[in-house]
Design an enzyme around this catalytic site. Structure first.
Site, PDB file in Angstrom:
ATOM      1  N   HIS A   7      38.610  34.966  46.267  1.00  0.00           N
ATOM      2  CA  HIS A   7      38.757  33.650  45.628  1.00  0.00           C
ATOM      3  C   HIS A   7      40.190  33.553  45.115  1.00  0.00           C
ATOM      4  CE1 HIS A   7      37.078  30.010  43.722  1.00  0.00           C
ATOM      5  NE2 HIS A   7      37.969  30.249  42.763  1.00  0.00           N
ATOM      6  N   ASP A  54      43.391  31.010  40.461  1.00  0.00           N
ATOM      7  CA  ASP A  54      43.811  29.676  40.013  1.00  0.00           C
ATOM      8  C   ASP A  54      45.315  29.702  39.715  1.00  0.00           C
ATOM      9  OD1 ASP A  54      43.489  31.315  37.749  1.00  0.00           O
ATOM     10  OD2 ASP A  54      43.155  29.617  36.427  1.00  0.00           O
ATOM     11  N   GLU A 114      36.950  36.996  42.872  1.00  0.00           N
ATOM     12  CA  GLU A 114      38.273  36.471  42.524  1.00  0.00           C
ATOM     13  C   GLU A 114      39.217  37.660  42.303  1.00  0.00           C
ATOM     14  OE1 GLU A 114      38.297  33.348  39.574  1.00  0.00           O
ATOM     15  OE2 GLU A 114      40.459  33.068  39.746  1.00  0.00           O
ATOM     16  N   ASP A 129      31.641  38.776  49.760  1.00  0.00           N
ATOM     17  CA  ASP A 129      33.049  38.658  50.147  1.00  0.00           C
ATOM     18  C   ASP A 129      33.320  37.259  50.697  1.00  0.00           C
ATOM     19  OD1 ASP A 129      35.651  39.034  50.872  1.00  0.00           O
ATOM     20  OD2 ASP A 129      35.189  40.190  52.678  1.00  0.00           O
TER      21      ASP A 129
HETATM   22  O1  G3I Z   1      31.035  40.397  27.026  1.00  0.00           O
HETATM   23  C1  G3I Z   1      29.754  39.942  27.420  1.00  0.00           C
HETATM   24  C2  G3I Z   1      28.800  41.076  27.338  1.00  0.00           C
HETATM   25  O2  G3I Z   1      28.663  41.481  26.001  1.00  0.00           O
HETATM   26  C3  G3I Z   1      27.461  40.628  27.926  1.00  0.00           C
HETATM   27  O3  G3I Z   1      26.588  41.703  27.972  1.00  0.00           O
HETATM   28  C4  G3I Z   1      27.676  40.089  29.337  1.00  0.00           C
HETATM   29  C5  G3I Z   1      26.404  39.547  29.952  1.00  0.00           C
HETATM   30  O4  G3I Z   1      26.651  38.558  30.916  1.00  0.00           O
HETATM   31  O5  G3I Z   1      28.580  39.041  29.291  1.00  0.00           O
HETATM   32  C6  G3I Z   1      29.829  39.431  28.829  1.00  0.00           C
HETATM   33  O6  G3I Z   1      30.655  38.338  28.854  1.00  0.00           O
HETATM   34  C7  G3I Z   1      31.114  37.931  30.103  1.00  0.00           C
HETATM   35  C8  G3I Z   1      32.619  38.142  30.099  1.00  0.00           C
HETATM   36  O7  G3I Z   1      33.179  37.539  31.174  1.00  0.00           O
HETATM   37  C9  G3I Z   1      32.969  39.625  30.133  1.00  0.00           C
HETATM   38  O8  G3I Z   1      34.334  39.858  30.088  1.00  0.00           O
HETATM   39  C10 G3I Z   1      30.749  36.486  30.309  1.00  0.00           C
HETATM   40  O9  G3I Z   1      29.368  36.396  30.515  1.00  0.00           O
HETATM   41  C11 G3I Z   1      31.489  35.910  31.464  1.00  0.00           C
HETATM   42  O10 G3I Z   1      31.218  34.537  31.610  1.00  0.00           O
HETATM   43  C12 G3I Z   1      32.953  36.133  31.250  1.00  0.00           C
HETATM   44  O11 G3I Z   1      33.667  35.778  32.379  1.00  0.00           O
HETATM   45  C13 G3I Z   1      35.029  35.484  32.244  1.00  0.00           C
HETATM   46  C14 G3I Z   1      35.295  34.330  33.187  1.00  0.00           C
HETATM   47  O12 G3I Z   1      36.682  34.072  33.219  1.00  0.00           O
HETATM   48  C15 G3I Z   1      34.568  33.065  32.822  1.00  0.00           C
HETATM   49  O13 G3I Z   1      34.964  32.599  31.592  1.00  0.00           O
HETATM   50  C16 G3I Z   1      35.836  36.715  32.654  1.00  0.00           C
HETATM   51  O14 G3I Z   1      35.742  37.735  31.676  1.00  0.00           O
HETATM   52  C17 G3I Z   1      37.293  36.361  32.847  1.00  0.00           C
HETATM   53  O15 G3I Z   1      37.946  37.476  33.433  1.00  0.00           O
HETATM   54  C18 G3I Z   1      37.422  35.147  33.752  1.00  0.00           C
HETATM   55  O16 G3I Z   1      38.757  34.806  33.800  1.00  0.00           O
HETATM   56  C19 G3I Z   1      39.109  33.788  34.711  1.00  0.00           C
HETATM   57  C20 G3I Z   1      39.825  32.718  33.903  1.00  0.00           C
HETATM   58  O17 G3I Z   1      38.903  32.097  33.029  1.00  0.00           O
HETATM   59  C21 G3I Z   1      40.508  31.701  34.805  1.00  0.00           C
HETATM   60  N1  G3I Z   1      41.323  32.343  35.780  1.00  0.00           N
HETATM   61  C22 G3I Z   1      40.616  33.279  36.602  1.00  0.00           C
HETATM   62  C23 G3I Z   1      40.010  34.382  35.777  1.00  0.00           C
HETATM   63  C24 G3I Z   1      39.299  35.440  36.628  1.00  0.00           C
HETATM   64  O18 G3I Z   1      38.075  35.016  37.127  1.00  0.00           O
HETATM   65  O1  9MR Z   2      38.735  28.657  40.855  1.00  0.00           O
HETATM   66  C1  9MR Z   2      38.248  28.789  39.536  1.00  0.00           C
HETATM   67  C2  9MR Z   2      38.392  30.226  39.093  1.00  0.00           C
HETATM   68  O2  9MR Z   2      39.751  30.585  39.038  1.00  0.00           O
HETATM   69  C3  9MR Z   2      37.691  30.466  37.777  1.00  0.00           C
HETATM   70  O3  9MR Z   2      37.667  31.840  37.473  1.00  0.00           O
HETATM   71  C4  9MR Z   2      36.280  29.940  37.854  1.00  0.00           C
HETATM   72  C5  9MR Z   2      35.531  30.103  36.544  1.00  0.00           C
HETATM   73  O4  9MR Z   2      36.108  29.438  35.513  1.00  0.00           O
HETATM   74  O5  9MR Z   2      36.256  28.592  38.223  1.00  0.00           O
HETATM   75  C6  9MR Z   2      36.817  28.358  39.492  1.00  0.00           C
HETATM   76  O6  9MR Z   2      36.795  26.975  39.754  1.00  0.00           O
HETATM   77  C7  9MR Z   2      35.540  26.460  40.084  1.00  0.00           C
HETATM   78  C8  9MR Z   2      35.072  25.562  38.952  1.00  0.00           C
HETATM   79  O7  9MR Z   2      34.867  26.306  37.778  1.00  0.00           O
HETATM   80  C9  9MR Z   2      33.808  24.851  39.350  1.00  0.00           C
HETATM   81  N1  9MR Z   2      33.974  24.132  40.591  1.00  0.00           N
HETATM   82  C10 9MR Z   2      34.373  25.015  41.707  1.00  0.00           C
HETATM   83  C11 9MR Z   2      35.665  25.700  41.405  1.00  0.00           C
HETATM   84  C12 9MR Z   2      36.032  26.672  42.536  1.00  0.00           C
HETATM   85  O8  9MR Z   2      35.956  26.099  43.746  1.00  0.00           O
END
Ligand code: G3I
Ligand code: 9MR
Length: 577
Positions: free
Chosen positions: A508, A196, A559, A550
């Site tokens: 992604h 993003d 991503e 992939d």
């Molecule tokens: O920490 C818990 C763990 O205790 C548990 O056992 C496990 C079970 O699912 O979940 C863990 O949490 C997860 C966490 O990532 C771990 O770091 C959450 O479920 C999961 O939803 C969360 O995902 C994060 C994701 O954003 C959605 O919020 C990722 O860490 C984080 O790296 C990712 O970051 C995104 C940014 O929001 C937007 N930009 C892209 C970036 C990369 O995808």
């Molecule tokens: O592209 C977004 C990515 O960077 C984030 O990690 C992810 C989770 O927050 O969300 C992606 O965006 C999606 C959105 O959450 C839901 N609609 C589809 C988007 C990607 O096409």
């Protein structure tokens, strides 16, 4: 595929009884073919330095020996025995291992075992990770916000600038007397977080830490590593140049009036799959948070120390970083529990959990500020656990312990206890390595969003342990974690774009998927397998180490992100010999 379509058409045209028997025969043939499918040998698809440990994963074949074959001469260069087969529940696979650490002759090889598909070719050479290291850092350049990427630096990935961020609005959640809602401010540069286009302080925190440590632990090799970026040749190491792009942005996220730091700079929604320069949606700084402010304080304090040797060329930045760190800490002391709450009209990344604790942010900032100043007001916030925790964006306490291992403002006892906590964790990781059939320290809990960065951050724990107490076991486990992301894993992918025989193509990453170029931008690490299915992509399994697709649709496994690339940079620098 085409053949099976033709067969199916023929079956439909035949009489009923012929149809049944043909169908049976066809099914039996498919099943037979399936059970005879030859599985592939998996290993690090780039290769190994001569003295490194070298391990490949071999399917559970009858054979008990393996051969290393020179791909140029076709001759067997080394032969040895396979280990007994073992089962790995996280991959639901039984495998044998081929350990050829004793074989050190430079060259290009493949690994052969009777009844298994040969490995991809790999190289044994000095400096074998140098190109990958340069690319892993250059990926940050490719993710620069507000930069025109010219073809002399970016080659076929040249692109116009997007997101200048010189006109950013203060969101209602961040408004105060000095800067009411809608105030316009300028917060340019920085890196896009991931696939993003938004910029998040918390995630910049651990990313900057890891890159700054890479520089300070591997100064010599990094000072001579040219990246061909616009600043190249300005007498600063290119890694420093690249880090300044983000540090300049981070500085502008601190409110000059009170020292608090905005959690993120973002659009309201995630952008479409489009190039940066056509984006026009307004951008906002959103809510100051304690987590962002403390992570910011930590980064600034660390940057002030690590970049001090270059201060003459840094135009007063080092002094500014020190002041910024102290002001941020002060703000956090006044607002110790300002948890980030996603406003109702904002839908981008949170980098905060509902049940978040801030103890780890306090710990990290206290360590960095104590090391910087030697003052007891910071020292008293440091709490050393018996055993450290693998770091990540949401668990930063260990970063403080790492820094204490590097320097502790003369407090020998703090340093000793920090070291003990990290060594205890490293010893646990060696056990995990030994207990896993793939010989890699990955456990069920590591298969979360960004699992590949869990692997590499474990590698950094082992690197810290090995720096202070050199130990063969630490090094083997560390090399294995790099091997894992570069190919020795149950998906068969080398998770780094542009490197290895089977790299990801569908990451992604908005730029890579909308620039009209078939190849993704090289040097990025895909997030990696995990069974969460948090997107609407089609998955065929929930086996933790195999749940990976992939494709663009799989943002929960495919991503890329700056905090995942940074440990790749560290590990490539640490293991390149
Ligand atoms: O920490 C818990 C763990 O205790 C548990 O056992 C496990 C079970 O699912 O979940 C863990 O949490 C997860 C966490 O990532 C771990 O770091 C959450 O479920 C999961 O939803 C969360 O995902 C994060 C994701 O954003 C959605 O919020 C990722 O860490 C984080 O790296 C990712 O970051 C995104 C940014 O929001 C937007 N930009 C892209 C970036 C990369 O995808
Ligand atoms: O592209 C977004 C990515 O960077 C984030 O990690 C992810 C989770 O927050 O969300 C992606 O965006 C999606 C959105 O959450 C839901 N609609 C589809 C988007 C990607 O096409």
């Amino acid at each position: 595929m085409e053949n099976s379509k033709k067969t199916a058409r023929f079956i439909v045209q035949a009489s009923h009884s012929t149809r049944v028997s043909l169908l049976m025969g066809w099914l039996i043939m498919c099943v037979t073919l399936e059970s005879y499918a030859v599985e592939k040998i998996q290993l690090n698809q780039i290769g190994f330095p001569p003295e490194a440990s070298k391990i490949a994963v071999v399917p559970n074949v009858q054979a008990s020996t393996f051969r290393i074959v020179d791909t140029h001469t076709g001759k067997v260069a080394f032969e040895s025995t396979l280990t007994d087969a073992r089962y790995w529940d996280l991959a639901e696979e039984t495998v044998k291992l081929a350990d050829f650490s004793g074989f050190q002759a430079p060259g290009t090889y493949r690994l052969d075992v009777t009844d298994a598909e040969s490995s991809y070719p790999f190289v044994i050479a000095d400096n074998v990770y140098r190109d990958a290291l340069a690319a892993s850092i250059k990926a940050f350049y490719f993710n620069r916000a507000g930069a025109t990427l010219e073809s002399r630096h970016a080659g076929k990935f040249a692109r116009p600038a997007g997101h200048p961020d010189v006109l950013v609005y203060v969101h209602a959640s961040a408004a105060d007397e000095q800067r009411p809602e809608g105030t316009v401010l300028s917060s340019p540069k920085g890196w896009y977080d991931a696939g993003d286009f938004n910029k998040y302080i918390v995630n910049s925190g651990i990313t900057m830490f890891t890159l700054l440590k890479t520089l300070s632990h591997h100064t010599e090799s990094l000072e001579t590593l040219g990246l061909n970026i616009p600043e190249s040749g300005n007498r600063l190491p290119d890694l420093v140049n690249e880090m300044l792009w983000n540090l300049d942005w981070m500085e502008s996220m601190q409110d000059p009036h009170d020292g608090g730091v905005y959690h993120k700079l973002t659009t309201k929604h995630f952008a479409k799959k489009e190039m940066p320069h056509i984006q026009t949606a307004p951008r906002y700084v959103v809510q100051k948070s304690t987590a962002a402010t403390l992570d910011f304080a930590s980064v600034m304090a660390l940057a002030a120390r690590v970049l001090r040797p270059y201060s003459k060329q840094l135009d007063g930045r080092v002094l500014r970083y020190q002041k910024a760190a102290k002001r941020a800490w002060k703000w956090a002391r006044k607002h110790p529990k300002q948890f980030y709450q996603q406003p109702e009209d904002i839908f981008t990344g949170k980098y905060a959990f509902p049940d978040e604790t801030l103890e780890d942010e306090w710990q990290w900032a206290a360590c960095e500020l104590f090391i910087l100043t030697g003052q007891p007001q910071y020292r008293k916030h440091i709490v050393i656990p018996d055993i450290a925790q693998v770091p990540g964006w949401s668990k930063v306490a260990t970063l403080g312990l790492f820094s204490l291992m590097d320097a502790s403002a003369g407090d020998v006892s703090l340093r000793r206890r920090a070291t003990r906590a990290v060594l205890a964790l490293a010893d646990q990781l060696v056990k995990e390595h030994n207990n896993t059939a793939y010989a890699v320290a990955m456990t069920r809990g590591d298969y979360i969003w960004g699992s590949n960065s869990e692997a590499l951050n474990k590698g950094i724990v082992l690197a810290y342990a090995n720096r202070i107490q050199p130990n063969h076991g630490y090094l083997v486990a560390m090399q294995s974690l790099l091997d894992y992301v570069l190919g020795r894993n149950p998906t068969g992918y080398s998770f780094m774009t542009g490197f290895g025989s089977k790299p990801p193509m569908g990451i992604h990453h908005r730029v890579s998927q909308s620039d009209g170029i078939a190849d993704p931008i090289p040097g990025f690490l895909a997030g990696g397998p995990q069974p969460g299915w948090q997107d609407s992509c089609k998955y065929s399994t929930r086996i933790p180490a195999k749940t990976y697709v992939d494709d663009w649709c799989s943002y929960s496994t495919n991503e890329v992100a700056i905090n995942w690339n940074a440990p790749l940079v560290y590990m490539l620098a640490a293991l390149n010999r």
